[in-house]
Write a protein that holds these residues in place. Structure first.
Motif, PDB file in Angstrom:
ATOM      1  N   ASP A 204      -5.581  -3.344   4.487  1.00  0.00           N
ATOM      2  CA  ASP A 204      -5.901  -4.618   5.120  1.00  0.00           C
ATOM      3  C   ASP A 204      -7.370  -4.569   5.548  1.00  0.00           C
ATOM      4  O   ASP A 204      -7.718  -3.923   6.541  1.00  0.00           O
ATOM      5  CB  ASP A 204      -4.993  -4.836   6.343  1.00  0.00           C
ATOM      6  N   HIS A 205      -8.246  -5.246   4.794  1.00  0.00           N
ATOM      7  CA  HIS A 205      -9.678  -5.182   5.072  1.00  0.00           C
ATOM      8  C   HIS A 205     -10.027  -5.874   6.387  1.00  0.00           C
ATOM      9  O   HIS A 205     -10.984  -5.480   7.065  1.00  0.00           O
ATOM     10  CB  HIS A 205     -10.465  -5.800   3.917  1.00  0.00           C
ATOM     11  N   ALA A 206      -9.269  -6.876   6.761  1.00  0.00           N
ATOM     12  CA  ALA A 206      -9.544  -7.578   8.018  1.00  0.00           C
ATOM     13  C   ALA A 206      -9.252  -6.670   9.216  1.00  0.00           C
ATOM     14  O   ALA A 206     -10.033  -6.598  10.169  1.00  0.00           O
ATOM     15  CB  ALA A 206      -8.719  -8.854   8.099  1.00  0.00           C
ATOM     16  N   LYS A 207      -8.126  -5.968   9.150  1.00  0.00           N
ATOM     17  CA  LYS A 207      -7.734  -5.082  10.249  1.00  0.00           C
ATOM     18  C   LYS A 207      -8.287  -3.667  10.085  1.00  0.00           C
ATOM     19  O   LYS A 207      -8.200  -2.858  11.011  1.00  0.00           O
ATOM     20  CB  LYS A 207      -6.204  -5.011  10.339  1.00  0.00           C
ATOM     21  N   LYS A 208      -8.816  -3.373   8.885  1.00  0.00           N
ATOM     22  CA  LYS A 208      -9.320  -2.045   8.564  1.00  0.00           C
ATOM     23  C   LYS A 208      -8.244  -0.993   8.799  1.00  0.00           C
ATOM     24  O   LYS A 208      -8.469   0.036   9.450  1.00  0.00           O
ATOM     25  CB  LYS A 208     -10.587  -1.728   9.373  1.00  0.00           C
ATOM     26  N   ALA A 209      -7.084  -1.286   8.256  1.00  0.00           N
ATOM     27  CA  ALA A 209      -5.941  -0.383   8.433  1.00  0.00           C
ATOM     28  C   ALA A 209      -5.004  -0.508   7.236  1.00  0.00           C
ATOM     29  O   ALA A 209      -4.978  -1.542   6.550  1.00  0.00           O
ATOM     30  CB  ALA A 209      -5.198  -0.704   9.718  1.00  0.00           C
ATOM     31  N   ALA A 210      -4.238   0.543   6.999  1.00  0.00           N
ATOM     32  CA  ALA A 210      -3.262   0.528   5.912  1.00  0.00           C
ATOM     33  C   ALA A 210      -2.012  -0.227   6.339  1.00  0.00           C
ATOM     34  O   ALA A 210      -1.578  -0.139   7.493  1.00  0.00           O
ATOM     35  CB  ALA A 210      -2.902   1.961   5.519  1.00  0.00           C
ATOM     36  N   SER A 211      -1.437  -0.971   5.426  1.00  0.00           N
ATOM     37  CA  SER A 211      -0.224  -1.723   5.706  1.00  0.00           C
ATOM     38  C   SER A 211       0.946  -0.777   5.964  1.00  0.00           C
ATOM     39  O   SER A 211       1.056   0.285   5.340  1.00  0.00           O
ATOM     40  CB  SER A 211       0.100  -2.642   4.519  1.00  0.00           C
ATOM     41  N   THR A 212       1.785  -1.145   6.868  1.00  0.00           N
ATOM     42  CA  THR A 212       2.989  -0.350   7.138  1.00  0.00           C
ATOM     43  C   THR A 212       4.178  -0.847   6.316  1.00  0.00           C
ATOM     44  O   THR A 212       5.239  -0.208   6.324  1.00  0.00           O
ATOM     45  CB  THR A 212       3.345  -0.421   8.633  1.00  0.00           C
ATOM     46  N   LYS A 213       3.998  -1.956   5.603  1.00  0.00           N
ATOM     47  CA  LYS A 213       5.099  -2.548   4.840  1.00  0.00           C
ATOM     48  C   LYS A 213       4.893  -2.449   3.322  1.00  0.00           C
ATOM     49  O   LYS A 213       5.818  -2.113   2.599  1.00  0.00           O
ATOM     50  CB  LYS A 213       5.281  -4.012   5.250  1.00  0.00           C
ATOM     51  N   LYS A 214       3.689  -2.755   2.869  1.00  0.00           N
ATOM     52  CA  LYS A 214       3.424  -2.750   1.429  1.00  0.00           C
ATOM     53  C   LYS A 214       3.021  -1.348   0.990  1.00  0.00           C
ATOM     54  O   LYS A 214       1.849  -0.968   1.042  1.00  0.00           O
ATOM     55  CB  LYS A 214       2.336  -3.770   1.094  1.00  0.00           C
ATOM     56  N   ARG A 215       4.024  -0.583   0.567  1.00  0.00           N
ATOM     57  CA  ARG A 215       3.809   0.809   0.201  1.00  0.00           C
ATOM     58  C   ARG A 215       4.515   1.153  -1.103  1.00  0.00           C
ATOM     59  O   ARG A 215       5.517   0.538  -1.457  1.00  0.00           O
ATOM     60  CB  ARG A 215       4.259   1.746   1.320  1.00  0.00           C
ATOM     61  N   GLU A 216       3.977   2.153  -1.788  1.00  0.00           N
ATOM     62  CA  GLU A 216       4.579   2.652  -3.021  1.00  0.00           C
ATOM     63  C   GLU A 216       4.444   4.169  -3.050  1.00  0.00           C
ATOM     64  O   GLU A 216       3.577   4.730  -2.381  1.00  0.00           O
ATOM     65  CB  GLU A 216       3.899   2.053  -4.256  1.00  0.00           C
ATOM     66  N   ILE A 217       5.297   4.810  -3.842  1.00  0.00           N
ATOM     67  CA  ILE A 217       5.195   6.260  -4.041  1.00  0.00           C
ATOM     68  C   ILE A 217       4.916   6.522  -5.512  1.00  0.00           C
ATOM     69  O   ILE A 217       5.620   6.013  -6.395  1.00  0.00           O
ATOM     70  CB  ILE A 217       6.485   6.978  -3.609  1.00  0.00           C
ATOM     71  N   ILE A 218       3.858   7.301  -5.777  1.00  0.00           N
ATOM     72  CA  ILE A 218       3.531   7.660  -7.160  1.00  0.00           C
ATOM     73  C   ILE A 218       3.523   9.182  -7.274  1.00  0.00           C
ATOM     74  O   ILE A 218       3.127   9.894  -6.347  1.00  0.00           O
ATOM     75  CB  ILE A 218       2.177   7.078  -7.607  1.00  0.00           C
ATOM     76  N   SER A 219       3.975   9.681  -8.406  1.00  0.00           N
ATOM     77  CA  SER A 219       4.039  11.126  -8.645  1.00  0.00           C
ATOM     78  C   SER A 219       2.764  11.589  -9.340  1.00  0.00           C
ATOM     79  O   SER A 219       2.146  10.841 -10.102  1.00  0.00           O
ATOM     80  CB  SER A 219       5.249  11.472  -9.503  1.00  0.00           C
ATOM     81  N   ALA A 220       2.374  12.825  -9.083  1.00  0.00           N
ATOM     82  CA  ALA A 220       1.168  13.374  -9.707  1.00  0.00           C
ATOM     83  C   ALA A 220       1.347  14.854 -10.017  1.00  0.00           C
ATOM     84  O   ALA A 220       1.775  15.629  -9.162  1.00  0.00           O
ATOM     85  CB  ALA A 220      -0.038  13.177  -8.784  1.00  0.00           C
ATOM     86  N   ASP A 221       1.018  15.220 -11.258  1.00  0.00           N
ATOM     87  CA  ASP A 221       0.937  16.628 -11.638  1.00  0.00           C
ATOM     88  C   ASP A 221      -0.459  17.173 -11.353  1.00  0.00           C
ATOM     89  O   ASP A 221      -0.648  18.382 -11.238  1.00  0.00           O
ATOM     90  CB  ASP A 221       1.249  16.803 -13.132  1.00  0.00           C
ATOM     91  N   LEU A 222      -1.416  16.257 -11.252  1.00  0.00           N
ATOM     92  CA  LEU A 222      -2.790  16.635 -10.922  1.00  0.00           C
ATOM     93  C   LEU A 222      -3.422  15.482 -10.152  1.00  0.00           C
ATOM     94  O   LEU A 222      -3.320  14.324 -10.548  1.00  0.00           O
ATOM     95  CB  LEU A 222      -3.605  16.907 -12.194  1.00  0.00           C
ATOM     96  N   LEU A 223      -4.079  15.823  -9.027  1.00  0.00           N
ATOM     97  CA  LEU A 223      -4.746  14.821  -8.200  1.00  0.00           C
ATOM     98  C   LEU A 223      -6.243  15.107  -8.206  1.00  0.00           C
ATOM     99  O   LEU A 223      -6.676  16.219  -7.871  1.00  0.00           O
ATOM    100  CB  LEU A 223      -4.211  14.869  -6.764  1.00  0.00           C
ATOM    101  N   ILE A 224      -7.036  14.099  -8.569  1.00  0.00           N
ATOM    102  CA  ILE A 224      -8.493  14.216  -8.597  1.00  0.00           C
ATOM    103  C   ILE A 224      -9.056  13.331  -7.498  1.00  0.00           C
ATOM    104  O   ILE A 224      -8.849  12.119  -7.498  1.00  0.00           O
ATOM    105  CB  ILE A 224      -9.049  13.783  -9.973  1.00  0.00           C
ATOM    106  N   LEU A 225      -9.769  13.940  -6.562  1.00  0.00           N
ATOM    107  CA  LEU A 225     -10.337  13.176  -5.443  1.00  0.00           C
ATOM    108  C   LEU A 225     -11.822  12.925  -5.683  1.00  0.00           C
ATOM    109  O   LEU A 225     -12.629  13.856  -5.672  1.00  0.00           O
ATOM    110  CB  LEU A 225     -10.146  13.915  -4.117  1.00  0.00           C
ATOM    111  N   ALA A 226     -12.156  11.648  -5.893  1.00  0.00           N
ATOM    112  CA  ALA A 226     -13.555  11.221  -6.038  1.00  0.00           C
ATOM    113  C   ALA A 226     -13.822  10.186  -4.954  1.00  0.00           C
ATOM    114  O   ALA A 226     -14.247   9.064  -5.231  1.00  0.00           O
ATOM    115  CB  ALA A 226     -13.791  10.640  -7.434  1.00  0.00           C
ATOM    116  N   VAL A 227     -13.561  10.578  -3.720  1.00  0.00           N
ATOM    117  CA  VAL A 227     -13.523   9.635  -2.591  1.00  0.00           C
ATOM    118  C   VAL A 227     -14.832   9.552  -1.813  1.00  0.00           C
ATOM    119  O   VAL A 227     -14.909   8.854  -0.802  1.00  0.00           O
ATOM    120  CB  VAL A 227     -12.374  10.001  -1.628  1.00  0.00           C
ATOM    121  N   GLY A 228     -15.850  10.275  -2.259  1.00  0.00           N
ATOM    122  CA  GLY A 228     -17.139  10.199  -1.587  1.00  0.00           C
ATOM    123  C   GLY A 228     -17.249  11.128  -0.391  1.00  0.00           C
ATOM    124  O   GLY A 228     -16.269  11.741   0.050  1.00  0.00           O
ATOM    125  N   ALA A 229     -18.479  11.198   0.148  1.00  0.00           N
ATOM    126  CA  ALA A 229     -18.760  12.131   1.236  1.00  0.00           C
ATOM    127  C   ALA A 229     -18.019  11.772   2.515  1.00  0.00           C
ATOM    128  O   ALA A 229     -17.586  12.650   3.264  1.00  0.00           O
ATOM    129  CB  ALA A 229     -20.260  12.179   1.500  1.00  0.00           C
TER     130      ALA A 229
END
Length: 501
Positions: free
Chosen positions: A124-149
């Protein structure tokens, strides 16, 4: 089972490159990219396009779309082109979403997990917070983090995945401006040297505009705070600097709000780039944030991407639960670690040299103040402050020497690894052109203390920086320098009719 599900966090150029590479390497796999931003790419800063990145854009057949005829473009244009390529390669985009939880799955006997379940939530860009209702679960065999400094400081990545960072507590400051294209080639400024005395300037021409980045040599936190908090002052500063540096092309600032910007330059690096328990790794600014004077983060991140290419090829041939898979991930860290250390040392030397320049400017101002001062006490205080600056310069010159000594040790380690792998030994220039240049100009002297380390060096620099900031807390050299430039500039020419700026 081989690696089938790859998740990339971060939709900048490096994250997009990684997602495309994963999709093309694992043809039957599923690649998901999660990016917080939900709107169109909008960053107007123009990165220099390193040759390896340009060649990769050609390989992806999107170079013309990404950078146009000039070979340079705003980051937003580059990102948009790579994004479209990623979508065409089958990468699933989850834009406007963030990771909020990670749970390890299928633990090996050595305690490492074979895979993970990642909970993502709509942002939620207005609240600058993650939604507590709109969520999903995704599986990963490999996670690549390119999230910046800044993104890597997320508690999820530090506490759950086990990543940790260290930051050099000393800063430089930089400002940039985007200007309209030339309309009068006869306007050639003669004040470039004056601009170069206060900043390292990088000018890049795109199809539609001119970009000027100034890494400030003589700027204090007080200078930076004024520019950061006052957009009018920032635009005035970049207007003067642009016309003074190269008036024939940088005549007028772009009218858009994001045509100017100011940012603090800090060197940060991850202590390690693979998770101790999860099949997760770091690339780009999440692994190391380079100094802009030493080249763009795009080039630094691309070195990590090249190491990732080798890793993906190795993982393609092994089972995700095998020891070979773990060995391949560890080999990624070994190959990437050397480059990260070189970039961290490179940034350290540049920051120190700029701070030494700040001390030089401060001492000159003390000389001016001393000549104007009346009374013995006033003159004594000025001389005392100047002496304090001189002592800090000696400290920082010693710290530069220590950083270069570590660089020489790093180069020796690289040569040993290259010899062991039957590779042609890499030169210092291959690791870092800036460090190679510094060593040629400033030969290392003295011997290494047995208890010295980069961590100890960074702490010492941080302590010296605090002393320097206390000494110069009311000093604003940048404002005086810009005023001097403004006075020396000729009046702005009248714009020809029919030409828009």
């Amino acid at each position: 089972m081989s690696f089938k599900k790859i998740v990339v966090l971060g939709g900048g150029p490096i994250g997009l490159f990684c997602a495309i590479e994963a999709a093309q390497t694992f043809n039957s796999g599923k690649v998901t990219l999660v990016e917080m931003r939900a709107d169109e790419y909008s960053r107007m800063n123009v990165p220099a396009l390193p040759t390896p990145v340009g060649k990769h854009l050609e390989h992806l057949q999107i170079k013309a779309q990404a950078v146009g005829k000039s070979g340079a473009a705003p980051l937003s244009q580059i990102e948009t082109a790579i994004h479209e390529k990623a979508v065409s390669c089958g990468v699933k985009m989850k834009e406007g979403w963030v990771a909020v939880d990670i749970i390890g799955k299928e633990k090996r006997s050595d305690g490492r997990f074979k895979s993970m379940a990642i909970t993502i939530a709509q942002w939620d860009h207005a609240k600058k917070a993650a939604s507590t209702k709109k969520r999903e679960i995704i599986s990963a065999d490999l996670l690549i983090l390119a999230v910046g400094a800044s993104g890597i400081e997320n508690d999820l990545f530090k506490k759950t995945l086990g990543f940790d960072t260290e930051t050099l507590n000393a800063s430089n400051f930089a400002i940039y401006g985007v200007y309209t294209k030339t309309y009068d080639a006869s306007l050639q400024s003669k004040l470039q040297n004056e601009v170069k005395s206060i900043a390292m300037a990088t000018a890049i021409s795109t199809d539609n505009s001119e970009y000027l980045l100034l890494t400030l040599k003589q700027a204090t936190p007080a200078d930076f705070a004024l520019l950061k908090q006052n957009s009018t002052k920032l635009r005035e500063c970049m207007d003067v600097a642009g016309r003074a540096y190269q008036g024939q092309v940088m005549h007028e600032l772009n009218a858009k709000d994001k045509a100017v910007g100011a940012f603090e330059v800090k060197i940060k690096r991850a202590r390690h780039v693979i998770s101790p328990k999860f099949p997760a790794l770091l690339v780009g600014d999440a692994a190391v944030s380079p100094h802009p004077q030493a080249g763009t983060g795009l080039l630094t991140g691309f070195h990590g991407f090249e190491a990732l290419q080798d890793l993906l090829q190795a993982l393609k041939a092994v089972h995700r639960s095998s020891d070979e898979a773990v060995d391949a991930i560890c080999a990624f860290e070994d190959s990437y670690e050397i480059y990260l250390s070189a970039k961290a040392l490179e940034g350290t030397v540049i920051i120190l040299n700029h701070l030494i320049g700040l001390v030089d400017a401060y001492e000159k101002s003390c000389d001016v103040d001393f000549a104007k001062a009346k009374g013995v006490e006033a003159k004594y205080l000025i001389r005392f402050n100047a002496l304090g600056g001189n002592l800090l310069r000696i400290k920082m010159q010693s710290q530069v020497n220590r950083a270069l000594r570590f660089a020489e040790m790093l180069h020796a380690d690289v040569n040993r690894l290259d010899t062991k792998a039957n590779r042609t030994p890499r030169s210092m220039f291959d690791l870092s052109g800036k460090l190679d240049d510094s060593l040629s100009k400033t030969p290392v002297t003295g011997t290494m203390q047995s208890n010295d380390s980069i961590k100890v060096l960074w702490k010492d620099i941080g302590d010296t920086y605090i002393e320097l900031m206390q000494l110069t807390q009311s000093y604003k050299p940048l404002q005086d320098a810009i005023q001097k430039l403004s006075t020396a500039l000729p009046p702005k020419p009248v714009q020809p009719q029919g030409v828009s700026v």
